[in-house]
Design a protein around this motif. Sequence first.
Motif, mmCIF file in Angstrom:
data_model
loop_
_atom_site.group_PDB
_atom_site.id
_atom_site.type_symbol
_atom_site.label_atom_id
_atom_site.label_comp_id
_atom_site.label_asym_id
_atom_site.label_seq_id
_atom_site.Cartn_x
_atom_site.Cartn_y
_atom_site.Cartn_z
ATOM 1 N N TYR A 1 -21.894 -16.095 30.947
ATOM 2 C CA TYR A 1 -21.697 -15.955 29.497
ATOM 3 C C TYR A 1 -21.174 -14.563 29.150
ATOM 4 N N THR B 1 -27.822 -15.330 37.156
ATOM 5 C CA THR B 1 -28.181 -13.923 36.981
ATOM 6 C C THR B 1 -28.471 -13.696 35.512
ATOM 7 N N ALA C 1 -24.351 -5.182 22.780
ATOM 8 C CA ALA C 1 -24.370 -5.839 21.460
ATOM 9 C C ALA C 1 -24.701 -7.321 21.611
ATOM 10 N N ILE C 2 -24.101 -7.969 22.594
ATOM 11 C CA ILE C 2 -24.378 -9.397 22.825
ATOM 12 C C ILE C 2 -25.847 -9.581 23.198
ATOM 13 N N TYR D 1 -28.274 -7.770 22.535
ATOM 14 C CA TYR D 1 -29.159 -7.414 21.417
ATOM 15 C C TYR D 1 -29.416 -8.632 20.516
ATOM 16 N N ALA D 2 -28.409 -9.519 20.444
ATOM 17 C CA ALA D 2 -28.511 -10.674 19.536
ATOM 18 C C ALA D 2 -29.307 -11.829 20.127
ATOM 19 N N VAL D 3 -29.576 -11.776 21.433
ATOM 20 C CA VAL D 3 -30.259 -12.905 22.095
ATOM 21 C C VAL D 3 -31.463 -12.402 22.897
ATOM 22 N N GLU D 4 -32.190 -13.360 23.448
ATOM 23 C CA GLU D 4 -33.323 -12.992 24.308
ATOM 24 C C GLU D 4 -32.786 -12.582 25.688
ATOM 25 N N SER D 5 -31.912 -13.442 26.226
ATOM 26 C CA SER D 5 -31.251 -13.128 27.507
ATOM 27 C C SER D 5 -29.972 -13.947 27.624
ATOM 28 N N ALA D 6 -29.071 -13.487 28.450
ATOM 29 C CA ALA D 6 -27.821 -14.229 28.683
ATOM 30 C C ALA D 6 -27.480 -14.102 30.156
ATOM 31 N N ASP D 7 -26.771 -15.110 30.682
ATOM 32 C CA ASP D 7 -26.448 -15.028 32.106
ATOM 33 C C ASP D 7 -25.107 -14.331 32.333
ATOM 34 N N PHE D 8 -24.838 -14.089 33.587
ATOM 35 C CA PHE D 8 -23.644 -13.347 34.006
ATOM 36 C C PHE D 8 -22.375 -14.039 33.498
ATOM 37 N N ARG E 1 -32.916 -1.677 23.537
ATOM 38 C CA ARG E 1 -32.837 -2.061 22.122
ATOM 39 C C ARG E 1 -32.871 -0.826 21.217
#
Lengths: 212, 101
Positions: free
Chosen positions: B37, B75, B25-26, B28-35, B84
């Motif tokens: 976060y 990462t 879910a997280i 899905y809301a962004v382009e990418s996130a690191d480990f 998605r």
Amino acid sequence: MKNELDEKQLRARQYWYVDGTYEFNMAGIFLLLTGYFLLLAKFEGTKFGAFLSVIMVLVFLGGIFGVSWLIRQLKNRVTFPRTGYVAYQRENKEKRKKRLVWVGGFSGILSVLIIMAINNASTPLNWIPGFTGAMMAIASIIFGVRMRIVRFYWIAALSMVIGLATMIIPTDLTIGLAIYYGVMGMIMLVIGGFVLSTYLRSTTPPEESDHE
Amino acid sequence: MSDDIRSISNVDRLLHEPSRTIIVAILYAVESADFLYLQREAGLTKGNLSAHLSKLESAGYVKIEKTYKGKIPLTLCQLTEEGRTAFEEYRKQLQSFIDNV
């Protein structure tokens, strides 16, 4: 579960505004515009003044890009190592073009009105700071609704009040705008500082080994 | 078996696990996130998050890229197109189940 997922997704979108850098960004642009309008007032009626009024769109757009770059550096050094890195989906070309047209159009109209004011002192243009304040207020409210961040409503209210107050003060248009942007810039700095200090107090930098 | 029960039994089992649902879910809301976060937001330990990410990566739902930001290892996790679509489908199924109950 559904609510929890929505909440997590909202938090991810709000993350960009968690550290006050958005307010610093706006403060930087506003203070740049303050300097610009003060210069414009000082050199009003001169060739340099005319040149300054023509390049307003460039100052505005250059300010946005320059300050955004500085803010990104701050995020890279403070926020991302502390609470993690998030990249957002880039707006599609059409959306970006639309936004550029809005920003360019707004500053274009403003510069035309300023040129008119300089060339025709009898035209009453005191309403421009009030109009600017109202535009900023509307943008802040839209942001507040989309991101569900309460402080944007406060920014909207302050922008409206300061815009109206500047309208009432009997002064030149350029000085009026300098006052509006100057006061708003200082307010944004204070709000940004408060948000940043709250963020720093509520988070702890991870151990070196916490970065996977 | 009623349609309601059949619809919930058809959900993607990989996504139908609370921690993995939150991770996806997280993302899905962004382009990418690191480990870091994801770990903070999902409230997981490093080991747990690694295990969940590995499963999602094996299924082709998540792309993981190990890189550096300055001297800090980073990462980066990103939801793939497949991920998605799977998440959208999962939410639809869940919603229809809730609506029918």
